[in-house]
Design an enzyme around this catalytic site. Sequence first.
Site, mmCIF file in Angstrom:
data_model
loop_
_atom_site.group_PDB
_atom_site.id
_atom_site.type_symbol
_atom_site.label_atom_id
_atom_site.label_comp_id
_atom_site.label_asym_id
_atom_site.label_seq_id
_atom_site.Cartn_x
_atom_site.Cartn_y
_atom_site.Cartn_z
ATOM 1 C CD GLU A 161 -2.676 1.373 2.497
ATOM 2 O OE1 GLU A 161 -3.472 2.331 2.541
ATOM 3 O OE2 GLU A 161 -2.617 0.481 3.364
ATOM 4 C CG ASP A 207 -7.871 -1.868 1.794
ATOM 5 O OD1 ASP A 207 -7.080 -1.604 2.714
ATOM 6 O OD2 ASP A 207 -8.211 -1.052 0.928
#
Length: 290
Positions: free
Chosen positions: A69, A219
């Site tokens: 990320e 996620d």
Amino acid sequence: MADWTDCLNFGISVTKQASEIVLSAFQQQKEVKLKSSAADLVTETDQRVEKILISNIRNRYPQHRFIGEESVAAGERLELTDSPTWIIDPIDGTVNFVHRFPFVAISIAFTVNKQTEFGIVYSCVEDKLFYAQRGRGAFLNGEPLHASGQEDISQCVVVTEIGAERDDLALSTMTSNIFRLLQLPVHGVRALGTAAVDMCQVATGGADAYYHIGMHCWDIAASALIVQEAGGVVTDTDGSEFDMMSRRVIAASSSAVASRIAQVIQAFPCRHDDEDPCKCVCGAAGVNGV
């Protein structure tokens, strides 16, 4: 079929080591920076944990690739290939982490040929380790996980998130989705502030469904496999096949529940994670599509 158990065990080991950094910083004051919106936060701990995870894994598996990320936020290209790839969210629930709200997770998925082979979600403050290996079941702290199997939407607890999108279309779509679900009715709608842990609640049977639009592959890649291996169903929000890059997901206790949710929720336009960032996304969202 290759056996990736050694990689899974190593992934669990480095995840637990990294969690010590998260926990040591949890009660401390954090220096917070903004990314895409006022609700999309990053801390030094996010960046440090990702660097440590990638460094440790790369030392063990130098030929493997990574999607992280914070690396992507720093400008690294997001590309999922057929090569063995670790998809990492160093802190899922950064807003929770900043506010000391106790749902904070490290999420790691491992893919080969663009297929997830195992997923790890460690809810650090709770000391709950969720993991699954393709074809071998899902587990929480070593105990088997089973989705509820609920088929009646009116008997369901549904989990979702508002997310980091703050434009008018995204906010109105997300709030109206909750309104429509409550009208079905459902027993309740919940939000823990971390997509990875949210989805794992479906795997435990504690929740019967989770849906969201606008999250990213890091996620949900790990928790999607955990739900599937626990006997749950994972689809796109329009009911089609799940694509971790699409930024849209329904995870449910049964196909019946997933289909019912897909019938009533709307999606707003989001660029796919692996899409060229220069490409324009246009058009208004309609029911079950963008």
